[in-house]
Design an enzyme around this catalytic site. Structure first.
Site, PDB file in Angstrom:
ATOM      1  CD  GLU A   1      -2.559   1.831   0.763  1.00 24.64           C
ATOM      2  OE1 GLU A   1      -1.620   2.610   0.956  1.00 24.64           O
ATOM      3  OE2 GLU A   1      -3.688   2.198   0.400  1.00 24.64           O
TER       4      GLU A   1
ATOM      5  CB  CYS B   1      -4.453   3.105   5.783  1.00 27.89           C
ATOM      6  SG  CYS B   1      -3.938   1.619   4.916  1.00 27.89           S
TER       7      CYS B   1
ATOM      8  CB  CYS C   1      -4.470  -1.013   8.561  1.00 32.49           C
ATOM      9  SG  CYS C   1      -3.710   0.581   8.518  1.00 32.49           S
TER      10      CYS C   1
ATOM     11  CG  HIS D   1      -5.024   4.907  11.186  1.00 30.13           C
ATOM     12  ND1 HIS D   1      -3.829   5.229  11.777  1.00 30.13           N
ATOM     13  CD2 HIS D   1      -4.704   4.249  10.047  1.00 30.13           C
ATOM     14  CE1 HIS D   1      -2.825   4.797  11.028  1.00 30.13           C
ATOM     15  NE2 HIS D   1      -3.337   4.190   9.972  1.00 30.13           N
TER      16      HIS D   1
ATOM     17  NE  ARG E   1       0.367  -3.540   6.329  1.00 34.07           N
ATOM     18  CZ  ARG E   1      -0.904  -3.984   6.429  1.00 34.07           C
ATOM     19  NH1 ARG E   1      -1.603  -3.750   7.519  1.00 34.07           N
ATOM     20  NH2 ARG E   1      -1.450  -4.653   5.451  1.00 34.07           N
TER      21      ARG E   1
ATOM     22  CB  SER F   1       4.385   1.180   7.652  1.00 34.39           C
ATOM     23  OG  SER F   1       3.662  -0.020   7.513  1.00 34.39           O
TER      24      SER F   1
ATOM     25  CB  CYS G   1       0.795   0.086   5.091  1.00 32.21           C
ATOM     26  SG  CYS G   1      -0.472   1.246   4.591  1.00 32.21           S
TER      27      CYS G   1
ATOM     28  CB  CYS H   1      -0.024   3.354   7.518  1.00 30.31           C
ATOM     29  SG  CYS H   1      -1.664   2.714   7.747  1.00 30.31           S
TER      30      CYS H   1
HETATM   31 NI1  NFC Z   1      -2.164   0.916   6.052  1.00 29.82          NI
HETATM   32 FE1  NFC Z   1      -1.378   0.491   8.809  1.00 29.82          FE
HETATM   33  C1  NFC Z   1       0.454   0.536   8.855  1.00 29.82           C
HETATM   34  C2  NFC Z   1      -1.326  -1.140   9.642  1.00 29.82           C
HETATM   35  O1  NFC Z   1       1.538   0.444   9.103  1.00 29.82           O
HETATM   36  N1  NFC Z   1      -1.277  -2.154  10.109  1.00 29.82           N
HETATM   37  O2  NFC Z   1      -1.373   1.556  11.543  1.00 29.82           O
HETATM   38  C3  NFC Z   1      -1.443   1.319  10.429  1.00 29.82           C
HETATM   39  O3  NFC Z   1      -1.634  -0.252   7.144  1.00 29.82           O
HETATM   40  O4  NFC Z   1      -1.558  -1.286   6.703  1.00 29.82           O
END
Ligand code: NFC
Length: 551
Positions: A14, A61, A64, A68, A478, A501, A545, A548
């Site tokens: 992503e 995002c 995910c 959030h 993640r 990420s 991602c 994110c």
């Molecule tokens: Ni978009 Fe997210 C990223 C997750 O690191 N897990 O917190 C957010 O995404 O995939």
């Protein structure tokens, strides 16, 4: 003479990630990870009502899509010292488990398996031998000769059509591809079945989240989901029983297909267990709260430094100062004004683009640090922390995986092998195996609590005059996600997201230390710098991602 390679964009992730590597003597000797797009969502929520923040930040995002929202409401509830009803915790936990299950299945099969599986080679497979092999690994009903024959026929027609769709531009026939045709055929069959099971997991998210992607039911103070066992318009028994059935189906797929596949691929690529460790400092936060305050959890959190599991230190609760006081972000090599390192409540976000400067600023990603150290986050961190803390469910599945892997490899595989590129996949599959048990557990806890006559799901928040601060954390697919909010007179004054990420894709910091992606790439073999498949293997194993990471 080092050969420079730029991969831009990295696909099957992503967001917008650029990776630069130097290859010398057949291995990677230097690396840079760069986020290529910034949107300023932290600035968009400034001045807004904190009760509305979750709806804005959830749009960070498209992958995910729950996490959030959850971290945001937890941050505001933390600032208000608001305890939420236990039904709301359980509903959130069910959403979290189902979302992670969906996410982990998609990540392995659809975003990264093709780094290891040569789809075209599956055309050469003997379906009978493939079925015998698959049945020796797992009793999964889909592991039968008729299905494998059917999949191979489909694949033949697909290749003959010349329209390879999602399989276009793969590194088919690459010298680093080592699986026998029969294993490739089994993997392609499971790739197709996985599409069905990720969907089932996502249906559970939609039942409890109102829709998916981007759930609508997580609000400051609880959940916006009326419970009435007999009313068709709300969360009722029919929906709960349907979700239970979906969880059972997904659990079977994870335990009988996903985890065995990852173990088998790990065994067949056992040489790779020595590559891709990079940063051996790990951070995970506890999640799946079992009480209204966030003091007891079903998933443990903590830190490990230098791979020393014996020195694990737990993060115990939402209020634990060990987490709250030790997170900071550095922008010495990031496209923001200044070169500071600050605690998230003190940060500002002022963009300042300079183009890609390998020795200067080269990424939109900030560099998060814990106690000043670079940390790797994600399922590997969570599994190692859980194992080190003696968490029973983690131990059960790690021991299971290590035993199976050892028997396939034909000798003992030490726990150290987890510090590797395949180790990240293994840990993610283990986490999925755990969540496949914990999701239905929390659904049962919810059902039992409703059965006791408790239908409460929400307490209204009240904002005081003056300044309050909060942090909400969540162990996202993640890894460790935290949202930090400063509220003045009931309005958002500052908002910062420190994202999984971001921890992993971090650029160098003010001390010049590489982030986890960068460090994990160094030392990887590269057979052909024009086709840097090996670099993609390691980068994909983190499940990047970037939407994110740079928000
Ligand atoms: Ni978009 Fe997210 C990223 C997750 O690191 N897990 O917190 C957010 O995404 O995939």
């Amino acid at each position: 003479m080092a050969h420079k390679v730029t991969i831009d964009p990295v696909t099957r992730i992503e967001g917008h990630l650029r990776i630069d590597i130097e290859v010398d003597g057949g291995q990677i000797t230097n690396a840079w990870s760069s986020g290529q797009m910034w949107r300023g969502i932290e600035l968009i929520v400034k001045g807004k009502d904190p009760k509305d923040a979750w709806a804005f930040v959830q749009r960070i995002c498209g992958v995910c899509t729950t996490v959030h929202a959850l971290a945001s409401v937890r941050a505001v509830e933390d600032a208000l010292n608001l305890e939420i009803p236990i039904n709301a915790q359980y509903v959130r936990n069910v959403i979290m488990a189902a979302h992670s299950l969906h996410d982990h299945i998609v990540h392995f099969y659809h975003l990264s398996a093709l780094d290891w599986v040569d789809v075209v080679s599956a055309l050469e497979a003997d379906p009978k031998k493939a079925a015998d092999l698959a049945q020796s690994i797992s009793p999964w009903p889909g592991n039968n000769v008729n299905r494998f024959r059917e999949v191979q026929e489909k694949l033949k027609a697909f290749v003959a059509s010349g329209q390879l769709g999602p399989f276009e531009n793969g590194y088919w026939g690459h010298p680093a591809m080592k699986l026998p045709p029969e294993v490739n055929l089994m993997a392609v069959s499971h790739y197709l079945e996985a599409l069905e099971y990720q969907y089932k997991a996502n249906q559970i998210v939609a039942i409890f989240g109102g829709k998916s992607p981007h759930i609508q039911t997580v609000v400051v103070g609880g959940v916006a989901l009326a419970i009435n066992p007999d009313n068709e318009a709300t969360l009722n028994m029919e929906r709960i029983l349907f979700a239970q059935k979906l969880f059972e189906e997904v659990k079977k797929f994870v335990h009988q297909v996903y985890l065995p596949d990852v173990i088998a691929v790990g065994a067949l690529y056992k040489d790779w267990l020595q590559y891709g460790a990079g940063v051996k400092n790990y951070l995970a936060v506890p999640d799946l709260p079992l009480d209204t305050k966030g003091e007891t959890f079903d998933l443990p959190g903590g830190t490990i430094f230098n791979g020393n599991l014996a020195g694990v230190k737990p993060i115990k609760s939402f209020k634990d100062p060990y987490f709250r006081e030790n997170v900071a972000e550095c922008i010495a090599h990031s496209w923001y004004e200044g070169d500071w390192t600050k605690h998230p409540w003190e940060e500002e976000t002022v963009p300042h683009y300079t183009d890609f400067q390998p020795d200067g600023k080269y990424s939109w990603s900030k560099a998060p640090r814990f106690k000043g150290e670079v940390m790797q986050v994600g399922p590997l961190a969570q599994v190692l922390v859980g194992y080190a803390l003696g968490h029973e469910l983690t131990k059960k599945w790690v021991d299971y995986a290590v035993e199976k892997l050892s028997s396939l490899v034909g000798g003992p595989v030490p726990l150290e092998a987890f510090h590797s590129t395949p180790g990240r996949h293994l840990a993610r599959a283990i986490r999925a195996a755990m969540l496949a048990e914990l999701g239905p557990k929390h659904l049962n806890l919810l059902t039992q609590n409703i059965g006791r006559g408790d239908l409460e799901v929400y307490v209204p928040p009240k904002f005081p005059k003056g300044v309050i601060k909060g942090v909400g954390f969540h162990e996202a697919p993640r890894g460790t996600l935290s949202h930090w909010v400063v509220i003045r007179d009931g309005r958002i004054e500052n908002y910062q997201c420190v994202v999984p990420s971001t921890w992993n894709m971090s650029p160098r910091d003010d001390k010049g230390r590489m982030g986890p992606y960068e460090a994990a790439l160094v030392g990887n073999p590269v057979a052909d710098p024009e086709k840097p498949l090996e670099a993609l293997r390691t980068i994909h194993s983190f499940d990047p991602c970037i939407a994110c990471a740079v928000h």
